[in-house]
Design a protein around this motif. Structure first.
Motif, mmCIF file in Angstrom:
data_model
loop_
_atom_site.group_PDB
_atom_site.id
_atom_site.type_symbol
_atom_site.label_atom_id
_atom_site.label_comp_id
_atom_site.label_asym_id
_atom_site.label_seq_id
_atom_site.Cartn_x
_atom_site.Cartn_y
_atom_site.Cartn_z
ATOM 1 N N CYS A 255 -20.125 18.547 1.359
ATOM 2 C CA CYS A 255 -20.732 19.682 2.050
ATOM 3 C C CYS A 255 -21.996 20.115 1.304
ATOM 4 N N PHE A 256 -23.119 20.174 2.040
ATOM 5 C CA PHE A 256 -24.380 20.569 1.422
ATOM 6 C C PHE A 256 -24.489 22.081 1.311
ATOM 7 N N SER A 257 -23.616 22.794 2.014
ATOM 8 C CA SER A 257 -23.713 24.254 2.004
ATOM 9 C C SER A 257 -22.990 24.836 0.792
ATOM 10 N N CYS A 258 -21.717 24.457 0.594
ATOM 11 C CA CYS A 258 -20.992 25.012 -0.549
ATOM 12 C C CYS A 258 -21.045 24.064 -1.746
ATOM 13 N N GLY A 259 -21.661 22.898 -1.544
ATOM 14 C CA GLY A 259 -21.809 21.972 -2.660
ATOM 15 C C GLY A 259 -20.546 21.208 -3.003
ATOM 16 N N CYS A 260 -19.559 21.223 -2.096
ATOM 17 C CA CYS A 260 -18.328 20.473 -2.351
ATOM 18 C C CYS A 260 -18.675 18.988 -2.519
ATOM 19 N N PRO A 261 -18.329 18.391 -3.660
ATOM 20 C CA PRO A 261 -18.719 17.000 -3.916
ATOM 21 C C PRO A 261 -17.947 16.029 -3.032
ATOM 22 N N ALA A 262 -18.371 14.769 -3.024
ATOM 23 C CA ALA A 262 -17.728 13.751 -2.197
ATOM 24 C C ALA A 262 -16.225 13.734 -2.442
ATOM 25 N N SER A 263 -15.449 13.888 -1.350
ATOM 26 C CA SER A 263 -13.991 14.000 -1.471
ATOM 27 C C SER A 263 -13.329 13.110 -0.432
ATOM 28 N N SER A 264 -12.008 12.935 -0.569
ATOM 29 C CA SER A 264 -11.282 11.992 0.280
ATOM 30 C C SER A 264 -10.825 12.622 1.594
ATOM 31 N N SER A 265 -10.316 11.773 2.470
ATOM 32 C CA SER A 265 -9.735 12.237 3.734
ATOM 33 C C SER A 265 -8.569 13.193 3.462
ATOM 34 N N ILE A 266 -7.790 12.856 2.442
ATOM 35 C CA ILE A 266 -6.644 13.722 2.109
ATOM 36 C C ILE A 266 -7.144 15.122 1.724
ATOM 37 N N MET B 196 0.850 -1.203 0.000
ATOM 38 C CA MET B 196 0.000 0.000 0.000
ATOM 39 C C MET B 196 0.885 1.253 0.000
ATOM 40 N N THR B 197 0.649 2.132 -0.929
ATOM 41 C CA THR B 197 1.441 3.365 -0.963
ATOM 42 C C THR B 197 0.988 4.294 0.168
ATOM 43 N N PRO B 198 1.824 5.257 0.552
ATOM 44 C CA PRO B 198 1.409 6.200 1.603
ATOM 45 C C PRO B 198 0.091 6.903 1.254
ATOM 46 N N PHE B 199 -0.122 7.196 -0.038
ATOM 47 C CA PHE B 199 -1.366 7.860 -0.451
ATOM 48 C C PHE B 199 -2.573 6.960 -0.205
ATOM 49 N N GLU B 200 -2.415 5.659 -0.595
ATOM 50 C CA GLU B 200 -3.521 4.709 -0.382
ATOM 51 C C GLU B 200 -3.816 4.548 1.104
ATOM 52 N N LYS B 201 -2.743 4.507 1.895
ATOM 53 C CA LYS B 201 -2.915 4.345 3.341
ATOM 54 C C LYS B 201 -3.684 5.557 3.921
ATOM 55 N N ALA B 202 -3.306 6.733 3.470
ATOM 56 C CA ALA B 202 -3.962 7.946 3.984
ATOM 57 C C ALA B 202 -5.418 8.002 3.544
ATOM 58 N N ARG B 203 -5.654 7.550 2.319
ATOM 59 C CA ARG B 203 -7.025 7.584 1.805
ATOM 60 C C ARG B 203 -7.930 6.625 2.587
ATOM 61 N N ALA B 204 -7.331 5.547 3.126
ATOM 62 C CA ALA B 204 -8.114 4.550 3.871
ATOM 63 C C ALA B 204 -8.218 4.895 5.358
ATOM 64 N N ALA B 205 -7.639 6.017 5.768
ATOM 65 C CA ALA B 205 -7.647 6.363 7.197
ATOM 66 C C ALA B 205 -9.072 6.680 7.664
ATOM 67 N N HIS B 206 -9.254 6.625 8.984
ATOM 68 C CA HIS B 206 -10.564 6.879 9.580
ATOM 69 C C HIS B 206 -10.755 8.393 9.744
ATOM 70 N N LEU B 207 -11.401 8.988 8.751
ATOM 71 C CA LEU B 207 -11.530 10.456 8.742
ATOM 72 C C LEU B 207 -12.214 11.019 9.992
ATOM 73 N N PHE C 278 0.758 13.852 7.505
ATOM 74 C CA PHE C 278 0.014 14.214 8.719
ATOM 75 C C PHE C 278 -0.939 13.082 9.110
ATOM 76 N N ILE C 279 -1.648 12.533 8.108
ATOM 77 C CA ILE C 279 -2.624 11.479 8.385
ATOM 78 C C ILE C 279 -1.936 10.187 8.815
ATOM 79 N N ASN C 280 -0.897 9.819 8.092
ATOM 80 C CA ASN C 280 -0.285 8.504 8.342
ATOM 81 C C ASN C 280 0.520 8.455 9.626
ATOM 82 N N ASN C 281 1.248 9.505 9.924
ATOM 83 C CA ASN C 281 2.168 9.446 11.055
ATOM 84 C C ASN C 281 1.892 10.517 12.095
ATOM 85 N N GLY C 282 0.849 11.305 11.855
ATOM 86 C CA GLY C 282 0.653 12.435 12.745
ATOM 87 C C GLY C 282 1.854 13.368 12.617
#
Ligand SMILES: [Zn+2]
Length: 348
Positions: free
Chosen positions: A61-72, A1-12, A89-93
């Motif tokens: 976000c329903f207010s500004c209409g930001c579409p579904a986005s990732s934890s990153i 798993m790349t660092p990006f994939e790991k961050a994307r799978a983090a518990h937001l 920041f996500i992976n290692n704090g």
């Protein structure tokens, strides 16, 4: 798993709480008043929805209409950092000194808040609903609603759409069913049995009008005695009772209570119907959600013809104007409510 994939799978939700923002559990995910793009909303707003999809947490976000986005994306927007910095920041704090400084100086960065008692109760109520509803029919509702001018076929259609259920007219039987399905301690945790009492109010109100999977209106079939309410609402009213009509009509009617909602459908209303469990039960969070989900729709505010209905109609119409939603007052002329109008033979 790349660092990006790991961050994307983090518990937001954990990351967001860790930064000091309060989250409210709702229908399988969380709501938040803070949007990393458009900022802090009012305390009670849940304009940002966090949900898990295909193994990864997403937010929108329903207010500004930001579409579904990732934890990153959330961290990039909230901390104004690069994607690479967000991943670290996500992976290692791990954070660069500049980023640490930014986190520390965030206006809302406080100690992570625990989920409040109310939230715990709402979660218990959603669990109770999930246990109680499967297996429920709608016989008592059919009989009661027929007496109010709603034909059996419409009640059964509403039942098929998961919009109406009923337990038993006999409180003992209703209680037995509730205890067998949910258990007494869950009923207490969900706030259905009040401290010092042995009986849940809902055992005396056999008709259920669910509000999505998190809340419910319980209604009596008998006339209430003095001091009793005909209907009570329990759980979290995150999404109202919603009847899907013909989308091409581009109209949504807001009625007071599901009986009035079913009444207007019986009277020939072809658009969508929102039923509020009470004139004051409108949530301002629904304005941005409506304008995003139903752009160009017109709202027909069809509350009761009484002081509460008129006052709350004004409030909803004002809100529509602020959010650029077309709206008009549509209370039943000459009648207290839509069910009275139906029973007098009025059609739409
Ligand atoms: Zn936003």
């Amino acid at each position: 798993m790349t660092p990006f994939e790991k961050a994307r799978a983090a518990h937001l939700p954990e990351i967001i709480r860790g930064l000091g923002y309060k989250l409210t559990p709702q229908s399988g995910g969380y709501g938040s008043a803070f949007c990393p793009k458009c900022g802090q909303g009012s305390e009670t707003s849940n304009k940002v929805s966090l949900f898990s999809s295909a193994g990864a947490w997403r937010w929108k976000c329903f207010s500004c209409g930001c579409p579904a986005s990732s934890s990153i994306d959330w961290v990039v927007a909230a901390l104004e950092v690069t994607a690479k910095e967000a991943v670290a920041f996500i992976n290692n704090g791990e954070a660069s000194p500049a980023l640490k400084d930014r986190v520390a100086s965030m206006p809302d960065a406080v100690a992570p808040m625990s989920v409040g008692d109310k939230d715990t109760q709402y979660e218990a109520f959603a669990e109770l609903l999930a246990k109680v509803i499967p297996g429920l029919g709608c016989e008592v509702a059919v009989e009661y609603l027929e007496g109010r001018g709603i034909p059996e076929s419409l009640t059964r259609e509403a039942h098929k759409r998961k919009l109406v259920y009923s337990t038993s007219n006999d409180p003992n039987e209703a209680m037995q069913y509730l205890v067998a399905k949910a258990g007494e301690s869950l009923m207490r945790n969900a706030g259905c049995i009040k401290p010092g009492s042995n009986w849940p109010c809902i055992a005396f109100r056999p008709i259920l009008f669910p509000q999505w999977k998190t809340g419910c209106e319980f209604r009596m079939t008998k006339n209430p005695r003095k001091g009793e309410s005909k209907s009570i609402r329990q759980g979290r009213l995150h999404t109202p009772w919603f009847w899907t009509g013909e989308v091409a009509r581009r109209i949504i009617l807001v009625a007071e209570g599901a009986v009035d909602g079913l009444s207007v459908i019986r009277m020939g209303w072809k658009g969508h119907v929102i039923a509020l469990p009470g004139a004051a039960a409108w949530s301002d969070d629904w304005f941005p959600r409506l304008s995003v989900k139903y752009p160009g729709f017109e709202l027909f505010v069809a509350l009761d013809n009484d002081d509460a209905g008129t006052g709350n109609t004004r409030k909803i119409l004002d809100g529509c104007e602020r959010h650029g939603i077309r709206a008009r007052q549509f209370s039943p002329d000459g009648f207290k409510d839509w069910n009275d109008a139906l029973r007098a033979g009025v059609s739409l």
